[in-house]
Design an enzyme around this catalytic site. Structure first.
Site, mmCIF file in Angstrom:
data_model
loop_
_atom_site.group_PDB
_atom_site.id
_atom_site.type_symbol
_atom_site.label_atom_id
_atom_site.label_comp_id
_atom_site.label_asym_id
_atom_site.label_seq_id
_atom_site.Cartn_x
_atom_site.Cartn_y
_atom_site.Cartn_z
ATOM 1 N N GLU A 107 -12.309 3.530 -1.374
ATOM 2 C CA GLU A 107 -11.781 4.630 -2.190
ATOM 3 C C GLU A 107 -11.510 4.197 -3.621
ATOM 4 O OE1 GLU A 107 -8.292 5.974 -0.148
ATOM 5 O OE2 GLU A 107 -9.431 6.629 1.606
ATOM 6 N N VAL A 108 -10.946 3.016 -3.788
ATOM 7 C CA VAL A 108 -10.565 2.566 -5.135
ATOM 8 C C VAL A 108 -11.580 1.509 -5.598
ATOM 9 C CG1 VAL A 108 -8.784 1.485 -6.546
ATOM 10 C CG2 VAL A 108 -8.128 3.013 -4.666
ATOM 11 N N ASN B 120 -12.920 -3.051 2.173
ATOM 12 C CA ASN B 120 -13.961 -2.032 2.218
ATOM 13 C C ASN B 120 -14.836 -2.176 0.981
ATOM 14 O OD1 ASN B 120 -13.073 -0.737 4.654
ATOM 15 N ND2 ASN B 120 -11.351 0.069 3.486
ATOM 16 N N HIS C 226 -6.982 -5.698 2.023
ATOM 17 C CA HIS C 226 -5.808 -5.205 2.751
ATOM 18 C C HIS C 226 -5.317 -6.335 3.661
ATOM 19 C CE1 HIS C 226 -6.769 -0.754 2.165
ATOM 20 N NE2 HIS C 226 -7.947 -1.294 1.905
ATOM 21 N N HIS D 139 -10.327 -5.183 -3.628
ATOM 22 C CA HIS D 139 -9.026 -5.417 -3.013
ATOM 23 C C HIS D 139 -9.195 -5.815 -1.561
ATOM 24 C CE1 HIS D 139 -10.006 -1.111 -2.695
ATOM 25 N NE2 HIS D 139 -9.386 -1.113 -1.527
ATOM 26 N N ASP E 15 0.853 -1.191 0.000
ATOM 27 C CA ASP E 15 0.000 0.000 0.000
ATOM 28 C C ASP E 15 0.894 1.247 0.000
ATOM 29 O OD1 ASP E 15 -3.208 0.549 0.963
ATOM 30 O OD2 ASP E 15 -1.776 2.218 1.149
#
Ligand code: AMP
Length: 120
Positions: free
Chosen positions: A99-100, A91, A106, A104, A33
């Protein structure tokens, strides 16, 4: 939400933006990240065009899902996070603050991570 093929992770997959790669298999790419929030903070993304967990879990093939999940395990081993324990966060959507808009996970570890969520 339609997939935005110009999102930053799509551009990383196409090689248009560099990333600090940790691991790759046929179905997933993992990289550090840009703004780490723990000693280990790696993002694992599928190579297919999926917006979020809901979209991926509904539409990805069994092979994609298996390859993605195994990549997460590899990343935990490679980074050393597996030794002390790690946390996975994905998320999904606005309530989670995604956000993206490319799915994904983390992978966080390397020290004690504290409470699962900030208390309101
Ligand atoms: P999320 O809020 O779950 O969508 O997380 C997006 C994550 O992507 C954040 O932790 C960012 O720091 C990270 N990020 C954004 N752009 C890049 C990039 N070019 N390379 C690596 N990580 C990135």
């Amino acid at each position: 939400m339609p997939y935005d093929s110009n999102n930053v992770f799509a551009r990383i997959l196409r090689g248009e933006i560099p990333c600090n790669k940790v691991y790759e298999n046929d179905f997933a790419l993992a990289f550090h990240d840009l703004h780490p929030q723990a000693p280990v903070h790696v993002l694992v993304i599928p190579k297919g065009a999926y917006t979020d967990h809901k979209n991926f879990s509904s539409n990805a093939s069994d092979a994609e899902i298996a390859g993605f999940e195994r990549a997460i395990g590899k990343v935990a081993e490679i980074t050393g996070a597996a030794a002390g324990g790690y946390r996975l966060i994905s998320n999904c959507g606005s309530n989670a603050g995604q956000e993206v808009p490319h799915y994904h996970v983390h992978v966080l570890g390397g020290h004690t991570l504290g409470p699962m969520l900030a208390r309101k």
